[in-house]
Design an enzyme around this catalytic site. Structure first.
Site, PDB file in Angstrom:
ATOM      1  N   TYR A 154      -3.840  -7.192   3.039  1.00 21.84           N
ATOM      2  CA  TYR A 154      -4.832  -7.959   2.622  1.00 21.84           C
ATOM      3  C   TYR A 154      -4.923  -9.386   3.580  1.00 21.84           C
ATOM      4  CZ  TYR A 154      -7.520 -11.361  -0.055  1.00 21.84           C
ATOM      5  OH  TYR A 154      -8.164 -12.432  -0.468  1.00 21.84           O
ATOM      6  N   SER A 168     -19.610  -9.560  -8.314  1.00 24.63           N
ATOM      7  CA  SER A 168     -18.568 -10.161  -9.107  1.00 24.63           C
ATOM      8  C   SER A 168     -17.879 -11.582  -8.357  1.00 24.63           C
ATOM      9  CB  SER A 168     -17.392  -9.039  -9.633  1.00 24.63           C
ATOM     10  OG  SER A 168     -16.797  -9.008  -8.648  1.00 24.63           O
ATOM     11  N   GLY A 169     -17.167 -12.330  -9.166  1.00 22.40           N
ATOM     12  CA  GLY A 169     -16.233 -13.454  -8.497  1.00 22.40           C
ATOM     13  C   GLY A 169     -17.040 -14.431  -7.781  1.00 22.40           C
ATOM     14  N   ILE A 218     -25.366 -11.175   0.728  1.00 22.17           N
ATOM     15  CA  ILE A 218     -24.167 -11.688   0.357  1.00 22.17           C
ATOM     16  C   ILE A 218     -23.453 -10.227   0.018  1.00 22.17           C
ATOM     17  CG2 ILE A 218     -22.548 -12.544  -1.248  1.00 22.17           C
ATOM     18  CD1 ILE A 218     -25.024 -14.776  -1.884  1.00 22.17           C
ATOM     19  N   THR A 219     -22.310  -9.923   0.676  1.00 19.75           N
ATOM     20  CA  THR A 219     -21.685  -8.737   0.300  1.00 19.75           C
ATOM     21  C   THR A 219     -20.630  -8.823  -0.882  1.00 19.75           C
ATOM     22  OG1 THR A 219     -19.874  -9.021   1.847  1.00 19.75           O
ATOM     23  CG2 THR A 219     -21.674  -7.972   2.922  1.00 19.75           C
ATOM     24  N   GLY A 220     -20.562  -7.740  -1.632  1.00 15.70           N
ATOM     25  CA  GLY A 220     -19.774  -8.070  -2.941  1.00 15.70           C
ATOM     26  C   GLY A 220     -20.273  -9.113  -3.755  1.00 15.70           C
ATOM     27  N   ALA A 221     -21.532  -9.278  -4.116  1.00 14.56           N
ATOM     28  CA  ALA A 221     -22.078 -10.247  -4.875  1.00 14.56           C
ATOM     29  C   ALA A 221     -22.170  -9.689  -6.477  1.00 14.56           C
ATOM     30  CB  ALA A 221     -23.485 -10.597  -4.379  1.00 14.56           C
TER      31      ALA A 221
HETATM   32  P1  NDP Z   1     -13.756  -9.803  -6.456  1.00 12.13           P
HETATM   33  O1  NDP Z   1     -12.820  -8.844  -6.864  1.00 12.13           O
HETATM   34  O2  NDP Z   1     -14.458 -10.621  -8.033  1.00 12.13           O
HETATM   35  O3  NDP Z   1     -14.995  -9.735  -5.780  1.00 12.13           O
HETATM   36  C1  NDP Z   1     -15.005  -8.725  -4.476  1.00 12.13           C
HETATM   37  C2  NDP Z   1     -16.131  -7.995  -4.421  1.00 12.13           C
HETATM   38  O4  NDP Z   1     -15.907  -7.260  -3.343  1.00 12.13           O
HETATM   39  C3  NDP Z   1     -16.678  -7.350  -5.504  1.00 12.13           C
HETATM   40  O5  NDP Z   1     -18.109  -7.521  -5.602  1.00 12.13           O
HETATM   41  C4  NDP Z   1     -16.509  -6.048  -5.080  1.00 12.13           C
HETATM   42  O6  NDP Z   1     -17.434  -4.816  -5.619  1.00 12.13           O
HETATM   43  C5  NDP Z   1     -16.765  -5.941  -3.795  1.00 12.13           C
HETATM   44  N1  NDP Z   1     -16.150  -4.782  -2.809  1.00 12.13           N
HETATM   45  C6  NDP Z   1     -14.834  -4.511  -2.977  1.00 12.13           C
HETATM   46  N2  NDP Z   1     -14.919  -3.556  -1.908  1.00 12.13           N
HETATM   47  C7  NDP Z   1     -16.228  -3.261  -1.542  1.00 12.13           C
HETATM   48  C8  NDP Z   1     -16.673  -2.117  -0.774  1.00 12.13           C
HETATM   49  N3  NDP Z   1     -15.994  -1.193  -0.358  1.00 12.13           N
HETATM   50  N4  NDP Z   1     -17.992  -2.182  -0.504  1.00 12.13           N
HETATM   51  C9  NDP Z   1     -18.729  -3.383  -0.975  1.00 12.13           C
HETATM   52  N5  NDP Z   1     -18.281  -4.125  -1.875  1.00 12.13           N
HETATM   53  C10 NDP Z   1     -16.953  -4.103  -2.128  1.00 12.13           C
HETATM   54  O7  NDP Z   1     -13.054 -11.188  -5.848  1.00 12.13           O
HETATM   55  P2  NDP Z   1     -13.229 -12.745  -5.392  1.00 12.13           P
HETATM   56  O8  NDP Z   1     -14.496 -13.092  -5.778  1.00 12.13           O
HETATM   57  O9  NDP Z   1     -12.104 -13.241  -5.579  1.00 12.13           O
HETATM   58  O10 NDP Z   1     -13.343 -12.205  -3.664  1.00 12.13           O
HETATM   59  C11 NDP Z   1     -14.332 -12.740  -2.793  1.00 12.13           C
HETATM   60  C12 NDP Z   1     -13.911 -12.971  -1.565  1.00 12.13           C
HETATM   61  O11 NDP Z   1     -13.064 -14.164  -1.581  1.00 12.13           O
HETATM   62  C13 NDP Z   1     -12.965 -12.236  -1.098  1.00 12.13           C
HETATM   63  O12 NDP Z   1     -13.355 -12.161   0.342  1.00 12.13           O
HETATM   64  C14 NDP Z   1     -11.734 -12.852  -1.176  1.00 12.13           C
HETATM   65  O13 NDP Z   1     -10.790 -12.502   0.031  1.00 12.13           O
HETATM   66  C15 NDP Z   1     -11.794 -14.161  -1.097  1.00 12.13           C
HETATM   67  N6  NDP Z   1     -10.926 -15.099  -1.560  1.00 12.13           N
HETATM   68  C16 NDP Z   1     -10.684 -15.068  -2.959  1.00 12.13           C
HETATM   69  C17 NDP Z   1      -9.687 -16.187  -3.455  1.00 12.13           C
HETATM   70  C18 NDP Z   1      -9.299 -15.951  -4.675  1.00 12.13           C
HETATM   71  O14 NDP Z   1      -8.657 -16.962  -5.210  1.00 12.13           O
HETATM   72  N7  NDP Z   1     -10.132 -15.280  -5.682  1.00 12.13           N
HETATM   73  C19 NDP Z   1      -9.321 -17.138  -2.481  1.00 12.13           C
HETATM   74  C20 NDP Z   1      -9.378 -17.155  -1.194  1.00 12.13           C
HETATM   75  C21 NDP Z   1     -10.167 -16.023  -0.747  1.00 12.13           C
HETATM   76  P3  NDP Z   1     -17.033  -4.306  -7.029  1.00 12.13           P
HETATM   77  O15 NDP Z   1     -17.614  -5.365  -7.854  1.00 12.13           O
HETATM   78  O16 NDP Z   1     -17.604  -3.228  -7.107  1.00 12.13           O
HETATM   79  O17 NDP Z   1     -15.554  -4.299  -7.245  1.00 12.13           O
HETATM   80 MG1  PMR Z   2      -0.017 -18.286  -4.303  1.00 10.29          MG
HETATM   81  C1  PMR Z   2      -0.470 -24.632  -3.122  1.00 10.29           C
HETATM   82  C2  PMR Z   2       0.141 -23.696  -3.335  1.00 10.29           C
HETATM   83  C3  PMR Z   2      -0.618 -22.390  -3.722  1.00 10.29           C
HETATM   84  C4  PMR Z   2      -1.799 -21.978  -3.381  1.00 10.29           C
HETATM   85  C5  PMR Z   2      -2.953 -22.834  -3.152  1.00 10.29           C
HETATM   86  C6  PMR Z   2      -1.815 -20.535  -3.552  1.00 10.29           C
HETATM   87  C7  PMR Z   2      -2.953 -19.840  -3.644  1.00 10.29           C
HETATM   88  N1  PMR Z   2      -0.872 -20.260  -4.001  1.00 10.29           N
HETATM   89  C8  PMR Z   2       0.118 -21.114  -3.990  1.00 10.29           C
HETATM   90  C9  PMR Z   2       1.702 -21.231  -3.941  1.00 10.29           C
HETATM   91  C10 PMR Z   2       2.290 -20.176  -4.428  1.00 10.29           C
HETATM   92  N2  PMR Z   2       1.781 -18.689  -4.556  1.00 10.29           N
HETATM   93  C11 PMR Z   2       3.787 -20.141  -4.677  1.00 10.29           C
HETATM   94  C12 PMR Z   2       4.672 -21.149  -4.690  1.00 10.29           C
HETATM   95  C13 PMR Z   2       4.067 -18.845  -5.185  1.00 10.29           C
HETATM   96  C14 PMR Z   2       5.452 -18.452  -5.545  1.00 10.29           C
HETATM   97  C15 PMR Z   2       5.566 -18.449  -6.954  1.00 10.29           C
HETATM   98  C16 PMR Z   2       2.852 -17.947  -5.164  1.00 10.29           C
HETATM   99  C17 PMR Z   2       2.714 -16.744  -5.525  1.00 10.29           C
HETATM  100  C18 PMR Z   2       1.585 -16.068  -5.428  1.00 10.29           C
HETATM  101  C19 PMR Z   2       1.438 -14.689  -5.420  1.00 10.29           C
HETATM  102  C20 PMR Z   2       2.283 -13.579  -5.986  1.00 10.29           C
HETATM  103  N3  PMR Z   2       0.369 -16.590  -4.972  1.00 10.29           N
HETATM  104  C21 PMR Z   2      -0.427 -15.529  -4.834  1.00 10.29           C
HETATM  105  C22 PMR Z   2       0.073 -14.440  -5.076  1.00 10.29           C
HETATM  106  C23 PMR Z   2      -0.882 -13.377  -5.231  1.00 10.29           C
HETATM  107  O1  PMR Z   2      -0.618 -12.127  -5.407  1.00 10.29           O
HETATM  108  C24 PMR Z   2      -2.133 -13.927  -4.429  1.00 10.29           C
HETATM  109  C25 PMR Z   2      -2.373 -13.218  -3.312  1.00 10.29           C
HETATM  110  O2  PMR Z   2      -1.354 -13.419  -2.289  1.00 10.29           O
HETATM  111  O3  PMR Z   2      -3.343 -12.592  -2.911  1.00 10.29           O
HETATM  112  C26 PMR Z   2      -3.418 -11.962  -1.449  1.00 10.29           C
HETATM  113  C27 PMR Z   2      -1.922 -15.209  -4.548  1.00 10.29           C
HETATM  114  C28 PMR Z   2      -2.705 -16.135  -4.130  1.00 10.29           C
HETATM  115  N4  PMR Z   2      -2.207 -17.698  -3.983  1.00 10.29           N
HETATM  116  C29 PMR Z   2      -3.103 -18.449  -3.809  1.00 10.29           C
HETATM  117  C30 PMR Z   2      -4.356 -17.870  -3.342  1.00 10.29           C
HETATM  118  C31 PMR Z   2      -5.568 -18.360  -3.045  1.00 10.29           C
HETATM  119  C32 PMR Z   2      -3.905 -16.527  -3.726  1.00 10.29           C
HETATM  120  C33 PMR Z   2      -5.063 -15.380  -3.862  1.00 10.29           C
HETATM  121  C34 PMR Z   2      -6.172 -14.920  -3.061  1.00 10.29           C
HETATM  122  C35 PMR Z   2      -6.344 -14.854  -1.946  1.00 10.29           C
HETATM  123  O4  PMR Z   2      -5.595 -15.446  -0.834  1.00 10.29           O
HETATM  124  O5  PMR Z   2      -7.453 -14.725  -1.412  1.00 10.29           O
END
Ligand code: NDP
Ligand code: PMR
Ligand code: LMG
Length: 394
Positions: free
Chosen positions: A269, A91-92, A86-89
């Site tokens: 991103y 956190s999160g 698992i890469t990036g394990a």
């Molecule tokens: P986190 O920031 O908690 O986790 C990201 C992880 O990636 C961290 O462990 C970080 O390491 C690691 N990482 C970043 N850069 C590197 C690198 N250069 N080499 C190796 N590892 C690296 O975020 P999330 O858990 O939210 O994100 C995990 C995945 O989920 C991502 O692919 C994200 O796009 C996806 N995702 C997240 C959503 C959300 O709502 N959070 C929604 C949809 C998808 P370190 O701990 O050292 O910073």
């Molecule tokens: Mg978003 C169903 C509505 C929905 C969902 C599931 C997400 C997920 N978001 C939704 C709606 C909205 N967002 C709306 C209506 C707005 C305007 C107010 C909004 C805004 C917003 C911002 C500024 N949302 C965001 C941001 C971010 O900076 C995040 C992002 O785009 O990261 C790339 C984000 C996100 N919204 C999500 C999810 C899952 C994210 C972040 C993580 C990701 O895509 O990996």
């Protein structure tokens, strides 16, 4: 009310997608996945899994490597422990998935992380026991590090059964681009190109594993899919004609953005997530039949509390979790999201290849539809071909 409706977006905002088998509208509809359908699907898949296992066990009978010997429990043959990278394990989502898999006792988890100490502390903090994991250094922002990691992993002589490409960086507030060791814009360089090279280098090795359900999982996102409300929040993902990617995303003689436009961290991103989802499908087209490996991506839900938002402004970090929890209702805890990804890694009913998994409100998984761009086969091929040149494979 409009935002409330957004909670149902994975299904209700799906638009028609061309030429993609295995992801019918019925499959991807939230309301189309009735309880009985779900159970039926599980039943079918478990049967398939059972068949695979038996075939695998007969292979075991002639294998001589100790690692591949199946355990025998009370006279019943069971699977050996699987090995998952698992890469990036640290956190999160990655950490929550590692924890969830470790708790089953059925997995040895390779935590592929850039910060060794952080990863060790993280594993300890969630109560993972030493025999279930190993931290190995991987910095996806350096292709040398990716190659080094692959060599180091192969030297352990562990089989590779599942690879999870989870790590990512998100730079929503950066005014200027930053770059990987090889000079690629950081988000696409890390999230896409680093993982692309890693997966390509590990594929042949994974092929050699005798595990009955080998999988390569790449974490996608709703925000890269413009067939949803979330994917329409500006800036929107768009790879354009990929002139920036072709030029190497270096920001010098070419743009740092895939489509050739001005740098925008949030867009970079989202573009990287589109590349992740396209790559998974291209892997499926090129290798599923030959290798039997399941290639899949997923959107685990909005895990609004993770480190992904570390570079966002404090007000955003304060308001984003309640906004997702109470308004969009798209919020999911790290623990729940970890269980979802763990399902994609190991659940016998999730063996479908070439698909994008999502979950409905009751946490039932379903095959979702990707946006037109994220399911465009020509774009997938182009991303693949350009990327293999950039990472030195072609
Ligand atoms: P986190 O920031 O908690 O986790 C990201 C992880 O990636 C961290 O462990 C970080 O390491 C690691 N990482 C970043 N850069 C590197 C690198 N250069 N080499 C190796 N590892 C690296 O975020 P999330 O858990 O939210 O994100 C995990 C995945 O989920 C991502 O692919 C994200 O796009 C996806 N995702 C997240 C959503 C959300 O709502 N959070 C929604 C949809 C998808 P370190 O701990 O050292 O910073
Ligand atoms: Mg978003 C169903 C509505 C929905 C969902 C599931 C997400 C997920 N978001 C939704 C709606 C909205 N967002 C709306 C209506 C707005 C305007 C107010 C909004 C805004 C917003 C911002 C500024 N949302 C965001 C941001 C971010 O900076 C995040 C992002 O785009 O990261 C790339 C984000 C996100 N919204 C999500 C999810 C899952 C994210 C972040 C993580 C990701 O895509 O990996
Ligand atoms: C950018 O801003 C940032 O500039 C960038 O740095 C990066 O963070 C990026 O995506 C990440 O976002 C986006 C910004 C502008 O949106 C905002 O966050 C501003 C907040 C606006 C507040 C609106 C009121 C909501 C009330 C909630 C109160 C709680 C506050 C919580 C705040 C948490 C933050 C989320 O975006 C805009 O321009 C605003 C427009 C948003 C609506 C976009 C939706 C478009 C829908 C179009 C319909 C398409 C239909 C779907 C397609 C279906 C196909 C069939």
């Amino acid at each position: 009310m409009a935002l409330q409706a957004a909670a149902f977006l994975p299904s209700s905002f799906s638009i028609h997608k061309e030429g993609k088998s295995g992801a019918s509208l019925k499959d991807s509809s939230l309301f189309g996945v009735s309880f009985s359908n779900h159970v039926k699907a599980e039943f079918r898949s478990s049967k398939r899994e059972f068949k695979c296992s038996s075939r695998n066990l007969s292979v075991h009978a002639v294998a001589t490597t100790p690692t591949f010997t199946p355990a025998t429990v009370q006279g019943k043959k069971t699977l050996r422990k699987g090995t998952v990278i698992i890469t990036g394990a640290s956190s999160g989502l990655g950490l929550a998935t590692a924890k969830s898999l470790a708790e089953t006792g059925k997995w040895h988890i390779i935590m592929a992380c850039r910060d060794f100490l952080k990863a060790e502390k993280a594993a300890k903090s969630v109560g993972m026991s030493k025999e279930n994991y190993k931290v190995m250094h991987l910095d996806l922002a350096s292709l040398d590090s990716v190659r080094q990691f692959v060599d180091n992993f192969k030297r352990t002589e562990r089989p590779l059964d599942v690879l999870v490409c989870n790590a990512a960086v998100y730079q929503p507030t950066a005014k200027e681009a930053s770059f990987t060791a090889e000079g690629f814009e950081l988000s696409v360089g890390t999230n896409h190109l680093g993982h692309f090279l890693l997966s390509r280098l590990l594929l042949d090795y994974m092929k050699q594993s005798d595990y009955p359900s080998k999988r390569l999982i790449i974490v996608g996102s709703i925000t890269g899919n413009t067939n949803t409300l979330a994917g329409n929040v500006p800036p929107k993902a768009n790879l354009g004609d990929m002139r920036g990617l072709q030029g190497g995303l270096n920001g010098l003689n070419t743009s740092s953005m895939i489509d050739g436009g001005d740098f925008d961290g949030a867009k970079a991103y989202k573009d990287s997530k589109v590349c992740n989802m396209l790559t998974m499908q291209e892997f499926h087209r090129r290798y599923h039949e030959e290798t039997g490996i399941t290639f899949a991506s997923l959107y685990p839900g909005c895990i609004a509390t993770t480190g992904l938002f570390r570079e966002h402004i404090p007000l955003f970090r304060l308001l984003f979790p309640p906004f997702q929890k109470y308004i969009t209702k798209g919020f999911v805890s790290e623990e729940e999201a970890g269980k979802r990804l763990a399902q994609v890694v190991s659940d016998p009913s999730l063996t479908k290849s070439g698909v994008y998994w999502s979950w409905n409100k009751d946490s039932a998984s379903f095959v979702n539809q990707l946006s037109q761009e994220a399911s465009d086969a020509d774009k997938a091929r182009k991303v693949w071909e350009v990327s293999e040149k950039l990472v030195g494979l072609a």
